[in-house]
Each structure stands twice: as structure tokens, then as C-alpha cells.
Design a protein around this motif. Sequence first.
Motif, PDB file in Angstrom:
ATOM      1  N   THR A  20      -2.318  -7.536  -0.771  1.00  0.00           N
ATOM      2  CA  THR A  20      -1.869  -5.985  -0.761  1.00  0.00           C
ATOM      3  C   THR A  20      -0.297  -5.721  -0.377  1.00  0.00           C
ATOM      4  O   THR A  20       0.396  -4.977  -1.194  1.00  0.00           O
ATOM      5  CB  THR A  20      -2.837  -4.972   0.156  1.00  0.00           C
ATOM      6  OG1 THR A  20      -4.199  -5.537  -0.263  1.00  0.00           O
ATOM      7  CG2 THR A  20      -2.306  -3.841  -0.077  1.00  0.00           C
ATOM      8  N   PHE A  23       1.960  -7.296  -2.940  1.00  0.00           N
ATOM      9  CA  PHE A  23       2.216  -6.460  -4.326  1.00  0.00           C
ATOM     10  C   PHE A  23       2.993  -5.318  -4.063  1.00  0.00           C
ATOM     11  O   PHE A  23       3.702  -4.756  -4.742  1.00  0.00           O
ATOM     12  CB  PHE A  23       0.951  -6.300  -5.057  1.00  0.00           C
ATOM     13  CG  PHE A  23       0.391  -7.442  -5.811  1.00  0.00           C
ATOM     14  CD1 PHE A  23       1.045  -7.788  -6.831  1.00  0.00           C
ATOM     15  CD2 PHE A  23      -0.824  -8.158  -5.583  1.00  0.00           C
ATOM     16  CE1 PHE A  23       0.562  -8.988  -7.607  1.00  0.00           C
ATOM     17  CE2 PHE A  23      -1.585  -9.218  -6.053  1.00  0.00           C
ATOM     18  CZ  PHE A  23      -0.636  -9.599  -7.363  1.00  0.00           C
ATOM     19  N   THR A  24       2.743  -4.723  -2.804  1.00  0.00           N
ATOM     20  CA  THR A  24       3.479  -3.475  -2.562  1.00  0.00           C
ATOM     21  C   THR A  24       5.030  -3.697  -2.500  1.00  0.00           C
ATOM     22  O   THR A  24       5.685  -2.881  -2.582  1.00  0.00           O
ATOM     23  CB  THR A  24       2.928  -2.855  -1.245  1.00  0.00           C
ATOM     24  OG1 THR A  24       1.498  -2.827  -1.151  1.00  0.00           O
ATOM     25  CG2 THR A  24       3.448  -1.755  -1.040  1.00  0.00           C
ATOM     26  N   TYR A  27       8.464  -5.831  -5.507  1.00  0.00           N
ATOM     27  CA  TYR A  27       9.760  -5.431  -6.089  1.00  0.00           C
ATOM     28  C   TYR A  27      11.106  -5.945  -5.749  1.00  0.00           C
ATOM     29  O   TYR A  27      11.932  -6.125  -6.260  1.00  0.00           O
ATOM     30  CB  TYR A  27       9.667  -3.651  -6.096  1.00  0.00           C
ATOM     31  CG  TYR A  27      10.013  -3.107  -4.945  1.00  0.00           C
ATOM     32  CD1 TYR A  27      11.324  -3.007  -4.504  1.00  0.00           C
ATOM     33  CD2 TYR A  27       8.954  -2.792  -4.135  1.00  0.00           C
ATOM     34  CE1 TYR A  27      11.504  -2.294  -3.084  1.00  0.00           C
ATOM     35  CE2 TYR A  27       9.171  -2.170  -2.994  1.00  0.00           C
ATOM     36  CZ  TYR A  27      10.443  -1.998  -2.433  1.00  0.00           C
ATOM     37  OH  TYR A  27      10.742  -1.313  -1.200  1.00  0.00           O
ATOM     38  N   GLY A 189       0.391  -1.252  -4.440  1.00  0.00           N
ATOM     39  CA  GLY A 189       1.563  -1.994  -5.095  1.00  0.00           C
ATOM     40  C   GLY A 189       2.064  -1.121  -6.397  1.00  0.00           C
ATOM     41  O   GLY A 189       2.369  -1.565  -7.178  1.00  0.00           O
ATOM     42  N   PHE A 192       5.531  -2.267  -7.877  1.00  0.00           N
ATOM     43  CA  PHE A 192       5.541  -3.480  -8.421  1.00  0.00           C
ATOM     44  C   PHE A 192       4.590  -3.197  -9.900  1.00  0.00           C
ATOM     45  O   PHE A 192       5.205  -3.880 -10.788  1.00  0.00           O
ATOM     46  CB  PHE A 192       4.817  -4.529  -7.641  1.00  0.00           C
ATOM     47  CG  PHE A 192       4.714  -5.706  -8.127  1.00  0.00           C
ATOM     48  CD1 PHE A 192       6.075  -6.645  -8.407  1.00  0.00           C
ATOM     49  CD2 PHE A 192       3.612  -6.313  -8.746  1.00  0.00           C
ATOM     50  CE1 PHE A 192       5.869  -7.989  -9.053  1.00  0.00           C
ATOM     51  CE2 PHE A 192       3.431  -7.478  -9.168  1.00  0.00           C
ATOM     52  CZ  PHE A 192       4.660  -8.401  -9.523  1.00  0.00           C
ATOM     53  N   GLU A 305       6.309  -1.185   3.918  1.00  0.00           N
ATOM     54  CA  GLU A 305       5.132  -1.442   2.753  1.00  0.00           C
ATOM     55  C   GLU A 305       4.045  -2.269   3.593  1.00  0.00           C
ATOM     56  O   GLU A 305       3.032  -2.503   3.080  1.00  0.00           O
ATOM     57  CB  GLU A 305       5.765  -2.328   1.670  1.00  0.00           C
ATOM     58  CG  GLU A 305       6.563  -1.616   0.587  1.00  0.00           C
ATOM     59  CD  GLU A 305       7.878  -1.276   1.099  1.00  0.00           C
ATOM     60  OE1 GLU A 305       8.297  -1.705   1.974  1.00  0.00           O
ATOM     61  OE2 GLU A 305       8.572  -0.622   0.160  1.00  0.00           O
ATOM     62  N   SER A 308       0.561  -1.001   4.156  1.00  0.00           N
ATOM     63  CA  SER A 308      -0.441  -0.895   3.091  1.00  0.00           C
ATOM     64  C   SER A 308      -1.389  -2.214   3.281  1.00  0.00           C
ATOM     65  O   SER A 308      -2.631  -1.954   3.073  1.00  0.00           O
ATOM     66  CB  SER A 308       0.189  -1.112   1.821  1.00  0.00           C
ATOM     67  OG  SER A 308       0.941  -2.465   1.522  1.00  0.00           O
TER      68      SER A 308
END
Length: 433
Positions: A20, A23-24, A27, A189, A192, A305, A308
Amino acid sequence: MFDLKKNNTTPGTELTAGLTTFFTMAYIIVVNPLILSDAGVPFQQGFTATIIATIIGTLFMAVAANYPIAVAPAMGTNVYFAYTVIQAHSGIGYSEAFSALFITGILFFILSLTRLRSMLIRIIPENLKYAITSGIGLFIAFIGLRLSGIIKAHPSNLVGLGNLHSPSVVLALAGLAITLILITLNVPGAIFIGIVLTGIIAMFTGQLSFNKGFVSLPSLPEGLVAYNPVHAISDVIQFSLYPAIFSIILVTIFDTTGTVLGVAKQAGLMQGDKLPRARRTLVADSVGTLFGAIFGTTPTSAYIESASGVAAGGRTGLTSVFVALFFAIAAFFGPMISAISGIAAITSPALVIVGALMLSNVRHIVWDDFDEAFPAFIVILTMPLTSSIATGIAFGFISYPLMKMAKGKWKAVHPLVYIFAVLFVIQLVFFPH
């Protein structure tokens, strides 16, 4: 090592949390090399260096501090590096600028081993801390809008609305709308995923192609960028890069500390007002910063992030280990990510949204007292208008003690803030950006 039972978690939960968090914040492996490329850093160099710094900093956080907090190159300092340190200093290239980052990493590491870092955090006025983060956010959002073409240079008004009929502008607006919807729906996420979906649209509209394939072995075209302290110090002296070192340390101290405390509170890791193993936690980003400069990327910071992953159940450093593992896997997708980052319309919505998230700190600023409000305001205003984070910080640190003295509150200002003010005056007069 990670005391999973003590922290009421399991390997499966930590794996989910790590995925998690990855993916968050994934970017950054697209956006950071893109920003560095504007400073002349080859994309592949910045891409691989970003991943190396992230892996090293995050693993150190996992093993030394046992916290589910990921470390990666920070948004803000990368912008400062590309658009102030490099572009505003004529005659220097990115290799000389990385010398300043290398010295910064060494100093930052030493600071993190002492109490001086925590002392600096206490003496800086709260309003200026929030204003610095907010100003950087506004600057980042401005860059995103400019790169996408949503706004453009205007002969009389400086900036104006871009061509809304341009395919790239339409793509950027579509990507921004998609990502905003995902964030509104609290999709993990979202940033992303927004980049991925915008990339898919770009493929169908003929704006994106993968001529170089999708995967390849990680590489560092420029090798080690900065590793000799003597040579690095020589570059700093020759090109007068002291203000850059000072500004980067200042911004990174606030950014990392605030993020670590915020994530720790959400995860229930605080013991009262104190964070156990705090010094080890603060050392993690300094280690990432040092190695990042060696390989060719900007200073690292704890990532908000990570919250998350905490929300997904992450409670120990095992979460961070999994985050580092996923970043290592991503290192083999350089060609695909390079193609995506080459289309500004795909990545610029991420910059705009990250900027908006950083700007949310304005809610903490005390606006009722003008001697508190104006220094914060001038920081936020001047960063995007001068295209210089350091200049914004300077105006804030100069105006704050000046207004306090005028109001007879000079004793409320720590002596070091007065010293900072004098140093910033010297910087603006003799080392203007």
C-alpha cells in the motif's frame, strides 16, 4: 527483529501495508527523475539513484528504528536543486551542484547524531515551518501547471491560460480529473494509479509509445556523481554554494521531522509527546541523503504517504522492508517509466496534487496576528514568484524578527533566528538567486 507479536501484527499484514505504501508513493520514481532531468541529470541516472537512495534510507529506517516509515527523495528539495541551485547559478552543472548535496549529506548526518537537529526544530517559529512547506507546495503546483501547458508565459500578465485545444493540455486536464476523483474516493495509491490511467489514455491517443521496450537492467550512466569530500568542498567554495547547503538542511529538517511525528502519531508509536528511538529515525533520512548525493539524486525525507501503510495495518520495520523490496523490483522497469515521464501531461497532474497536499499546512498558520501572518505570507508568495525556495525562506526569516522587534517582542525570538536573519540578508545581497 521486528517484534511482530509485541506490535500485534503479522507478516501478511506487513506485506499488505508495504504494498500500500509503495503504490501510494511510487509516483516519485517517475516525478523525481523528471525534475532532475530539467537540471541536466540523465533520466536513467536520476531514476536508478532515486531507487537506490529510497532502498538505503527505508532499510535503515526498518532495521535501526523498526518503524513502518518509508524514506525517499523529497518533493521540494528536488525542485530547489533543479530550478534554483542549477538554473540560477551560471557556470555550474549538476555534478558541481551534487558536490553541495554531498557536503549537505555529511553535515546532515552529523547533525542527526547530535541534539542540535532537535534544537533547531524547537527554535524556528512554527508559522515559518508551516509557511515553508506551504510555499514549496504552491511552487510545485505552479511547475506542474507550467509543464503541462495549462498555464503559459504571457507578455503582459507574466502568466496566462494555455491552449485548451492542445492535445497535451487536454490529456493533462483529463489526468488531473481522474486523479482527483480517485483521491476523493480514498483509493489507495491514487496519484500513482492516476499516472498509469493517464498513460493508458496517452497510448490510445497516440501521444505515448514504448520504443525502447518495458524492462532493462538498472544502470548508472554517470557512475558515482559525488564521493570525494575534498573535491566536493572545493566545488562549494569555488561556486559559493553555501546558501544552497543551508537552505536544503533547513527545509529537510522541518519536512522529515514533521512527517515522522505525524506518521508515528497515527500508528500509535508515540509515548506521550516522545518518540522512542527518535534519533535513529532521524538518522535514516540523513543516510539516504548522503548515498543519494553519491549516486545522483536529491535529499531524502520520511514520506507522509507512509500513513497509508499504517492505515493498512503496518506497525513495524517489516513494512519498510517490503517497501524497499518493491522499489528494487521497480528498478527493472526503467524504459517504461522513462517513456511515461517524457510526456509532461502524464506526470504534471501529480505535481499539482502533491502541491495542493503540501499547501494544506496553511491552516495551521496564525493569521490573526499580523507580525506572525505576514512573514508566513511573504514566504508562500515569494517562492513561486521568484522561482526560488531559498529566497522565500530568506524573506520570512528576515521579516519575522524585524516585525517582532517593532512590536516590542524581541525577547520572544530565539537569538539564533536573529543570526539566521543576518545570514539571509548577506545571502540576498551577495549571493542572489
